[in-house]
Design a protein around this motif. Sequence first.
Motif, PDB file in Angstrom:
ATOM      1  N   ILE A 128       0.888  -1.137   0.000  1.00  0.00           N
ATOM      2  CA  ILE A 128       0.000   0.000   0.000  1.00  0.00           C
ATOM      3  C   ILE A 128       0.938   1.202   0.000  1.00  0.00           C
ATOM      4  O   ILE A 128       1.700   1.387   0.947  1.00  0.00           O
ATOM      5  CB  ILE A 128      -0.885   0.007   1.259  1.00  0.00           C
ATOM      6  N   TRP A 162       0.732   4.284   0.373  1.00  0.00           N
ATOM      7  CA  TRP A 162       0.362   5.463   1.108  1.00  0.00           C
ATOM      8  C   TRP A 162       1.525   6.154   1.773  1.00  0.00           C
ATOM      9  O   TRP A 162       1.739   7.338   1.680  1.00  0.00           O
ATOM     10  CB  TRP A 162      -0.511   5.010   2.272  1.00  0.00           C
ATOM     11  N   ALA A 163       2.172   5.367   2.607  1.00  0.00           N
ATOM     12  CA  ALA A 163       3.047   5.952   3.613  1.00  0.00           C
ATOM     13  C   ALA A 163       4.476   5.794   3.174  1.00  0.00           C
ATOM     14  O   ALA A 163       4.924   4.701   2.870  1.00  0.00           O
ATOM     15  CB  ALA A 163       2.850   5.250   4.932  1.00  0.00           C
ATOM     16  N   GLN A 164       5.184   6.886   3.107  1.00  0.00           N
ATOM     17  CA  GLN A 164       6.601   6.791   2.839  1.00  0.00           C
ATOM     18  C   GLN A 164       7.344   7.554   3.912  1.00  0.00           C
ATOM     19  O   GLN A 164       6.778   8.397   4.601  1.00  0.00           O
ATOM     20  CB  GLN A 164       6.903   7.336   1.444  1.00  0.00           C
ATOM     21  N   GLY A 165       8.591   7.244   4.042  1.00  0.00           N
ATOM     22  CA  GLY A 165       9.402   7.895   5.069  1.00  0.00           C
ATOM     23  C   GLY A 165       9.792   9.307   4.654  1.00  0.00           C
ATOM     24  O   GLY A 165       9.318   9.821   3.651  1.00  0.00           O
ATOM     25  N   PRO A 190      15.361   1.163  -0.158  1.00  0.00           N
ATOM     26  CA  PRO A 190      14.881   0.960   1.222  1.00  0.00           C
ATOM     27  C   PRO A 190      13.668   1.819   1.591  1.00  0.00           C
ATOM     28  O   PRO A 190      13.058   1.585   2.632  1.00  0.00           O
ATOM     29  CB  PRO A 190      16.096   1.331   2.087  1.00  0.00           C
ATOM     30  N   ASN A 191      13.303   2.791   0.751  1.00  0.00           N
ATOM     31  CA  ASN A 191      12.153   3.643   1.044  1.00  0.00           C
ATOM     32  C   ASN A 191      10.873   3.200   0.346  1.00  0.00           C
ATOM     33  O   ASN A 191       9.837   3.850   0.476  1.00  0.00           O
ATOM     34  CB  ASN A 191      12.473   5.088   0.660  1.00  0.00           C
ATOM     35  N   ASN A 192      10.947   2.123  -0.406  1.00  0.00           N
ATOM     36  CA  ASN A 192       9.796   1.671  -1.181  1.00  0.00           C
ATOM     37  C   ASN A 192       9.275   0.352  -0.611  1.00  0.00           C
ATOM     38  O   ASN A 192       9.965  -0.666  -0.673  1.00  0.00           O
ATOM     39  CB  ASN A 192      10.228   1.490  -2.642  1.00  0.00           C
ATOM     40  N   PRO A 193       8.057   0.340  -0.055  1.00  0.00           N
ATOM     41  CA  PRO A 193       7.541  -0.905   0.546  1.00  0.00           C
ATOM     42  C   PRO A 193       7.137  -1.960  -0.485  1.00  0.00           C
ATOM     43  O   PRO A 193       6.862  -3.096  -0.118  1.00  0.00           O
ATOM     44  CB  PRO A 193       6.312  -0.428   1.332  1.00  0.00           C
ATOM     45  N   PRO A 252       7.750   1.402   4.357  1.00  0.00           N
ATOM     46  CA  PRO A 252       9.139   0.920   4.224  1.00  0.00           C
ATOM     47  C   PRO A 252       9.716   0.395   5.536  1.00  0.00           C
ATOM     48  O   PRO A 252      10.577  -0.487   5.513  1.00  0.00           O
ATOM     49  CB  PRO A 252       9.903   2.173   3.780  1.00  0.00           C
ATOM     50  N   ILE A 296      10.196  -3.462   6.116  1.00  0.00           N
ATOM     51  CA  ILE A 296      10.980  -4.358   5.259  1.00  0.00           C
ATOM     52  C   ILE A 296      12.116  -5.002   6.054  1.00  0.00           C
ATOM     53  O   ILE A 296      12.916  -4.306   6.675  1.00  0.00           O
ATOM     54  CB  ILE A 296      11.561  -3.605   4.047  1.00  0.00           C
TER      55      ILE A 296
END
Lengths: 353, 353
Positions: A12, A14-17, A89-92, B100, B103
């Motif tokens: 999903i 939605w949420a990123q760092g 590392p920022n992409n789920p 993220p 992970i």
Amino acid sequence: MKVICTGCFAAILWAQGPVRSPEVAPDRRVTFRVLAPNASQVSLTGEFQHGSKALEKNEQGIWSITIGPLEPEIYNYNLTIDAVRTIDPNNPNVKTGSTPSTIASILEVPDGQPAFYDVRNVPHGEIRMHWYESKALHSTRRLTVYTPPDYDRDARSRYAVLYLFHGANADETAWTRLGRVNLILDNLLASGRCKPFLVVMPFGYGVPPGSGNSGNTAAFSRDLLEDVLPFIEAHYRVAGDRDHRAIAGLSMGGGEALEIGLRRPDLFGFVGGFSAASSGAYLQQTFSGVSGERKLRLLWIGCGKDDTLFGASEHLSKLLDEAHITHTFRQSDGAHTWMVWRRYLNEFAPLLF
Amino acid sequence: MKVICTGCFAAILWAQGPVRSPEVAPDRRVTFRVLAPNASQVSLTGEFQHGSKALEKNEQGIWSITIGPLEPEIYNYNLTIDAVRTIDPNNPNVKTGSTPSTIASILEVPDGQPAFYDVRNVPHGEIRMHWYESKALHSTRRLTVYTPPDYDRDARSRYAVLYLFHGANADETAWTRLGRVNLILDNLLASGRCKPFLVVMPFGYGVPPGSGNSGNTAAFSRDLLEDVLPFIEAHYRVAGDRDHRAIAGLSMGGGEALEIGLRRPDLFGFVGGFSAASSGAYLQQTFSGVSGERKLRLLWIGCGKDDTLFGASEHLSKLLDEAHITHTFRQSDGAHTWMVWRRYLNEFAPLLF
């Protein structure tokens, strides 16, 4: 509030760092970023480009690159940070499989309209996961089944079945997670472009990866014919004859589908090989079986012109021509990627049953 | 030939690259390795240790560390390579989620015998994935359903249902991929330790992550009660009364389950909060509803003593005691991890229905 539902299982978006990556701008340019203050080199590889491109570092230690505009698509990519090939590392949204080589990050570049593989407001089928005992292989294995929208309500109909195989390094969830079988068929069905049928997606390895193709197909074939088919025909309302059974696959699974399908036209009336890893010379021994009264109702092979396996499909098509075996050879753009296989499924499904 | 079937969706741990990681020795010591010739620092964090440990580099540029022996378990871990927290690039078993931060790589340390969460040679239920229209949230959402082994054959029985929620940063596949609901219940059922019931696992966010818990529970609650329950009761043979409905969840989902369950004892007779992110003071306003004739048949809260949320569960238990509301407070070892939640499910399921 809008849920961004990607259709695959684990993401999903939605949420990123605080470090946003990937970021898709309205003009479909894409920016990748990674915080790596101690790295001396960061580069990007992906299905949207040839080779690798270097990212540049700013004073905060964030490396970035902007590429594109890209065509609306679902792409795999990797970052290589100081010679270690890894994910973003920022992409789920992470692509996984049965071997490490398959691990990648997934970038979705949306269009203004939902694509043929996107969730639309149409009736949706289900995905079911089964654990079954494979007597042939002495193990508990998993398989995935897609049932079309009305399967549970329409308790009298018997359905046709497509047996659909993944490629090397993948598993029995690849065609739903990455291939979006369910969404592609939901959308085709809603527009009246294909018949409703079940899709059965078993685990395609009969022996461990790297043990060789011919032994693998032999072992997998026993699991398929002795365990998977009987399991499906006992558990689901399916029509159990060649006119209602298709077999297809991609890459390694394309080789499996062609060999098993061509050997057993008594079981399968429709055969497809997508970018198949197969040897025409080896498959020639199966040709006599699909001539005469056991003629297939469909033999469809396709390969992208940029695929290193293109020559194999081209050679197979030539041998089929010489043997006067009716078939379609779809020569498309593209390489050895899910971008091609989603499109092939979208073209192949309307030809079935 | 033995298939190593991990029970989660994406990993067959057969094939590894030339750099083998993680490698579990017969004595359950575990070696992690990564080829990173240009890195100046590589460290390991994981659920099997406190803090991080440095790897050491050999002359080939391979960094490694051996730890343990470890208890048989499923652990998450990460490598940090020159300050970039990432996965183990040689391990195909990757934990993903909706953000993220989730992970990680997954390490399985096997025992001589299959664990309560492992695949055993017992009858297996199915996992089904549905797409449904949430009228409450104006979007297409997904949910996961576990059906017990005989559900499809036994066409007359009506089943009880456990509504089971994931935590923050996860999604509707977390309880099957990481929590192994299906395998735990298959194993309990085979040993006669629990009743057969369905488990419904919706997507637990009603608003985007980070928008605040109370607004989220309100939105999620509308989706659950107005869309998910009617969908399930229309599609499955379930008994639609409080004596056959349970609600439980972990962390954020524990807070959701406690609030919705305590507010709606007319709908749910069994309520569980696993390491719940909940405020006892806030939940107090719901206590009067579960006193007297609307008494719950089970109110079960559990938390690990090393969990930062332990105080919240302890406070809630104290307030429940003061209000003379019967409940179980399970104080276990462990922190805020799936290791705890798999065990809680294994303890909670036999108490239901």
